[in-house]
Design a protein around this motif. Structure first.
Motif, PDB file in Angstrom:
ATOM      1  N   VAL A 536      45.230  52.894   8.979  1.00 54.64           N
ATOM      2  CA  VAL A 536      43.973  53.609   8.811  1.00 54.64           C
ATOM      3  C   VAL A 536      43.969  54.263   7.431  1.00 54.64           C
ATOM      4  O   VAL A 536      44.927  54.960   7.073  1.00 54.64           O
ATOM      5  CB  VAL A 536      43.790  54.679   9.901  1.00 54.64           C
ATOM      6  CG1 VAL A 536      42.479  55.438   9.703  1.00 54.64           C
ATOM      7  CG2 VAL A 536      43.834  54.048  11.290  1.00 54.64           C
ATOM      8  N   GLU A 541      38.674  60.142   7.837  1.00 55.76           N
ATOM      9  CA  GLU A 541      39.038  60.761   9.101  1.00 55.76           C
ATOM     10  C   GLU A 541      38.222  60.146  10.233  1.00 55.76           C
ATOM     11  O   GLU A 541      37.126  59.639  10.038  1.00 55.76           O
ATOM     12  CB  GLU A 541      38.818  62.268   9.050  1.00 55.76           C
ATOM     13  CG  GLU A 541      37.396  62.716   8.816  1.00 55.76           C
ATOM     14  CD  GLU A 541      37.296  64.229   8.753  1.00 55.76           C
ATOM     15  OE1 GLU A 541      38.317  64.898   8.988  1.00 55.76           O
ATOM     16  OE2 GLU A 541      36.200  64.740   8.461  1.00 55.76           O
ATOM     17  N   VAL A 542      38.795  60.204  11.416  1.00 52.43           N
ATOM     18  CA  VAL A 542      38.187  59.563  12.580  1.00 52.43           C
ATOM     19  C   VAL A 542      36.999  60.398  13.070  1.00 52.43           C
ATOM     20  O   VAL A 542      37.148  61.573  13.408  1.00 52.43           O
ATOM     21  CB  VAL A 542      39.217  59.378  13.701  1.00 52.43           C
ATOM     22  CG1 VAL A 542      38.544  58.796  14.945  1.00 52.43           C
ATOM     23  CG2 VAL A 542      40.358  58.467  13.242  1.00 52.43           C
ATOM     24  N   ALA A 545      36.436  57.225  18.132  1.00 51.11           N
ATOM     25  CA  ALA A 545      37.451  56.221  18.461  1.00 51.11           C
ATOM     26  C   ALA A 545      37.066  55.550  19.778  1.00 51.11           C
ATOM     27  O   ALA A 545      36.522  56.190  20.683  1.00 51.11           O
ATOM     28  CB  ALA A 545      38.829  56.855  18.583  1.00 51.11           C
ATOM     29  N   VAL A 551      44.768  55.480  17.709  1.00 57.34           N
ATOM     30  CA  VAL A 551      45.539  55.664  16.482  1.00 57.34           C
ATOM     31  C   VAL A 551      46.925  56.188  16.825  1.00 57.34           C
ATOM     32  O   VAL A 551      47.071  57.149  17.590  1.00 57.34           O
ATOM     33  CB  VAL A 551      44.817  56.642  15.525  1.00 57.34           C
ATOM     34  CG1 VAL A 551      45.619  56.809  14.233  1.00 57.34           C
ATOM     35  CG2 VAL A 551      43.411  56.148  15.208  1.00 57.34           C
ATOM     36  N   LEU A 557      45.906  51.836  13.542  1.00 58.97           N
ATOM     37  CA  LEU A 557      44.967  51.480  14.607  1.00 58.97           C
ATOM     38  C   LEU A 557      45.602  50.395  15.468  1.00 58.97           C
ATOM     39  O   LEU A 557      45.986  49.336  14.963  1.00 58.97           O
ATOM     40  CB  LEU A 557      43.654  50.986  13.996  1.00 58.97           C
ATOM     41  CG  LEU A 557      42.587  50.475  14.981  1.00 58.97           C
ATOM     42  CD1 LEU A 557      42.114  51.584  15.903  1.00 58.97           C
ATOM     43  CD2 LEU A 557      41.406  49.865  14.207  1.00 58.97           C
ATOM     44  N   LEU A 563      37.366  52.119  15.280  1.00 60.64           N
ATOM     45  CA  LEU A 563      37.123  53.473  14.795  1.00 60.64           C
ATOM     46  C   LEU A 563      35.837  53.508  13.979  1.00 60.64           C
ATOM     47  O   LEU A 563      35.487  52.533  13.311  1.00 60.64           O
ATOM     48  CB  LEU A 563      38.275  53.951  13.899  1.00 60.64           C
ATOM     49  CG  LEU A 563      39.690  53.970  14.464  1.00 60.64           C
ATOM     50  CD1 LEU A 563      40.682  54.283  13.355  1.00 60.64           C
ATOM     51  CD2 LEU A 563      39.802  54.969  15.609  1.00 60.64           C
ATOM     52  N   TRP A 564      35.140  54.647  14.046  1.00 62.75           N
ATOM     53  CA  TRP A 564      34.136  55.001  13.061  1.00 62.75           C
ATOM     54  C   TRP A 564      34.758  56.102  12.211  1.00 62.75           C
ATOM     55  O   TRP A 564      35.200  57.141  12.737  1.00 62.75           O
ATOM     56  CB  TRP A 564      32.853  55.493  13.727  1.00 62.75           C
ATOM     57  CG  TRP A 564      31.998  54.374  14.251  1.00 62.75           C
ATOM     58  CD1 TRP A 564      32.293  53.044  14.326  1.00 62.75           C
ATOM     59  CD2 TRP A 564      30.664  54.507  14.775  1.00 62.75           C
ATOM     60  NE1 TRP A 564      31.260  52.345  14.868  1.00 62.75           N
ATOM     61  CE2 TRP A 564      30.233  53.207  15.148  1.00 62.75           C
ATOM     62  CE3 TRP A 564      29.804  55.585  14.969  1.00 62.75           C
ATOM     63  CZ2 TRP A 564      28.975  52.979  15.702  1.00 62.75           C
ATOM     64  CZ3 TRP A 564      28.545  55.346  15.523  1.00 62.75           C
ATOM     65  CH2 TRP A 564      28.134  54.058  15.879  1.00 62.75           C
ATOM     66  N   LEU A 565      34.797  55.870  10.902  1.00 63.18           N
ATOM     67  CA  LEU A 565      35.494  56.765   9.973  1.00 63.18           C
ATOM     68  C   LEU A 565      34.522  57.352   8.961  1.00 63.18           C
ATOM     69  O   LEU A 565      33.539  56.710   8.579  1.00 63.18           O
ATOM     70  CB  LEU A 565      36.588  55.985   9.231  1.00 63.18           C
ATOM     71  CG  LEU A 565      37.648  55.297  10.108  1.00 63.18           C
ATOM     72  CD1 LEU A 565      38.378  54.218   9.319  1.00 63.18           C
ATOM     73  CD2 LEU A 565      38.636  56.335  10.635  1.00 63.18           C
TER      74      LEU A 565
END
Length: 569
Positions: A536, A541-542, A545, A551, A557, A563-565
């Protein structure tokens, strides 16, 4: 004009929820879902965060094909309620800001439609018969089908009629079930009638139409023979058919949609149409949404991509390019009422296969694996620019019923293929609302007073015991549940206007290794469809999830997660 001042139609980036009425919620406790049941769950859909609801057919019908055999396009079948019930549903939906799309079935009617009954009673060559596709048979006695076309549900696409005196008569075409005769779209009266049906529902206030078999209707002149096997859903186990069948994707369909576009333009409020058009290549799909035709077309290539990063990246890239050419929004969908649910397909040993239903004697999926992959797939789809469709139960990661007894099946494709195709019943199982209630709370009378609601009849299709753990009352408000994940994703999608955004593949995107990564504005999607952990990026930052353990402690991952970061503050 500044970008913020431009008028953007609601359907450009809408999240549209498909309701299959007979399996959504049953208000009168007869075991069959209905319109009052849908109305009773509007708050649930508002809470989820969808923009519109597409209702599969609820018209008067003998239900030979679950309502896709329409006997009267202007009446609600008593199974589902009344026109007053529909008007109440529409009023309540609009009051909470939810739009309503209804299904339109223009390729065929029911054989119980007044037009077809008149055609059977009329002579060959009559105006009544010209509304449908009647032909004399081949051979000395006309006892051979007019051509070799096969029904998409199995068996011949022609059925012979019987004359009033009992002698064999002409044949009529039905690309689907024998009780679904095809309309003749070379007939002006058919055109006028369907325009009038559009206006009937637009006058009531509907926001749009999903057009069934939108690539059908027009047949090639002379009805030439066609020997290739063609299905509505071209699964990956079938060879690709490059030549156009003489009954699909003919040029004449586009003139019909130009007519209909003009009808919609008579009404305010950005009314829309979405095409169910199983055609290829991608450029031909987007011909249905050129200026002056429809507003959307389903992107079935995305649905068929399966759990495979390379397939998904190729489809998304091709879709966005084709959409840009005609200036139409792309659409994305993972499941619908005609397909094995994606959370089940993704649990098969080959998660890119596309079976025509699953029975107890077939390979059984890994349910937990399919569920976690289904959650990750939702994150991949819902951050894409354009419009997204959610099939009822997707938000619960509901699986297919893969052990439905044959004696319970109702899909005509199961019977017409002698069970070779298991049929679509497994994805149409009534939804589970309450884990501890009979029928998991599906068939339960709406309480309009102080008396408790009744438990109701058995649902029209049996539910598997496993549905208890997927029930809505086990998920709504429960941290970490699939429902709460969907609700969060839709909230972030709306807040960041992801549907109106622009996709850029990230440097980390390595589909050959199972790594899928793209950016939409400041948001970055990272999905691991491979077998090895993926690092990642440390500068992100996450935000969301797909699962709590997505994570690792050292910042990787895990497989089958997404993930949406966002950039670190």
């Amino acid at each position: 004009m500044p970008k913020h001042a431009q008028h953007i139609p609601w359907w450009q980036d809408a999240v549209i929820y498909q309701v299959y009425p007979r399996s959504f919620a049953d208000a009168d406790a007869d075991g069959m879902g209905d319109l009052r049941g849908v109305a009773s769950k509007l708050g649930y859909l508002k809470d989820l965060g969808v923009d519109a609801v597409w209702l599969s057919p609820f018209y008067k019908s003998p239900q030979a094909d679950a309502g896709y055999d329409v006997a009267d396009y202007r009446q609600v079948d008593p199974l589902f309620g009344t026109l007053s019930d529909f008007d109440d549903l529409l009023t309540r939906a609009h009051a909470q800001g939810t739009r309503i799309i209804v299904d339109l079935v223009p390729n065929h009617t029911s054989d119980e439609h007044v037009w077809f009954q008149a055609a059977l009673a009329a002579a060959p060559g009559s105006p009544e018969r010209d509304r449908y596709i009647f032909r004399d048979g081949q051979g000395p006695n006309g006892d051979q089908e007019p051509n070799n076309w096969q029904s998409l549900f199995g068996g011949p696409a022609w059925t012979r009629t019987v004359n009033p005196d009992g002698t064999p008569g002409q044949w009529y075409l039905h690309l689907f079930d024998v009780k679904q005769p095809d309309l003749n779209w070379d007939n002006d009266e058919v055109h006028a009638e369907m325009r009038d049906i559009l206006r009937f529902w637009l006058d009531r206030g509907v926001d749009g139409f999903r057009v069934d078999v939108a690539h059908g209707m027009v047949k090639a002149e002379g009805l030439p023979d066609w020997s290739e096997k063609v299905s509505m859903v071209q699964g990956t186990e079938q060879p690709t058919v490059h030549d156009t069948p003489p009954y699909f994707d003919q040029e004449g369909v586009h003139a019909i949609y130009e007519e209909w576009n003009a009808v919609l333009a008579e009404y305010d409020g950005d009314r829309m149409m979405v095409a169910e058009a199983w055609v290829e290549p991608m450029e031909r799909i987007f011909r249905y949404v050129r200026a002056g035709e429809m507003q959307q077309a389903f992107n079935f290539g995305f649905l068929l991509a399966g759990w495979n990063a390379q397939n998904i990246v190729e489809n998304v890239t091709e879709t966005l390019a084709a959409a840009a050419v005609v200036g139409a929004p792309p659409t994305w969908v993972l499941s619908n009422h005609d397909t094995v649910r994606h959370c089940t397909r993704f649990g098969l040993s080959d998660p890119t296969t596309f079976p025509k239903g699953i029975a107890a004697q077939d390979e059984q999926p890994d349910e937990d694996l399919g569920r976690v992959r289904g959650r990750a797939a939702a994150m991949v789809m819902l951050a894409l620019p354009g419009s997204a469709y959610v099939y009822q139960g997707d938000e619960l990661t509901l699986p297919e019923h893969t052990t439905l007894p044959d004696e319970c099946r109702q899909d005509p494709s199961f019977f017409r293929t002698g069970g070779v195709e298991r049929g679509r019943d497994g994805c149409r199982i009534p939804l589970p609302w309450a884990a501890e209630s009979p029928g998991f709370g599906f068939s339960r009378a709406v309480d309009d007073g102080d008396a408790p609601a009744s438990s109701g009849s058995e649902p029209w299709l049996p539910q598997p015991d496993s549905y208890a753990r997927y029930a809505a009352d086990q998920q709504v408000g429960v941290e970490g549940s699939a429902f709460e994940l969907y609700r969060l994703l839709l909230a972030v999608r709306a807040d960041r206007e992801l549907g109106r955004g622009r996709l850029e593949w990230s440097r980390q995107n390595r589909p050959a290794d199972g790594v899928l990564s793209y950016a939409n504005g400041a948001l970055q999607v990272l999905a691991n469809l491979g077998a090895q952990p993926v690092e990642v990026p440390a500068d992100l930052e996450v935000a969301v999830a797909s699962r709590p353990d997505a994570v690792t402690e050292d910042g990787f991952l895990v497989p089958d997660a997404a993930l949406w970061l966002l950039p670190r503050a």
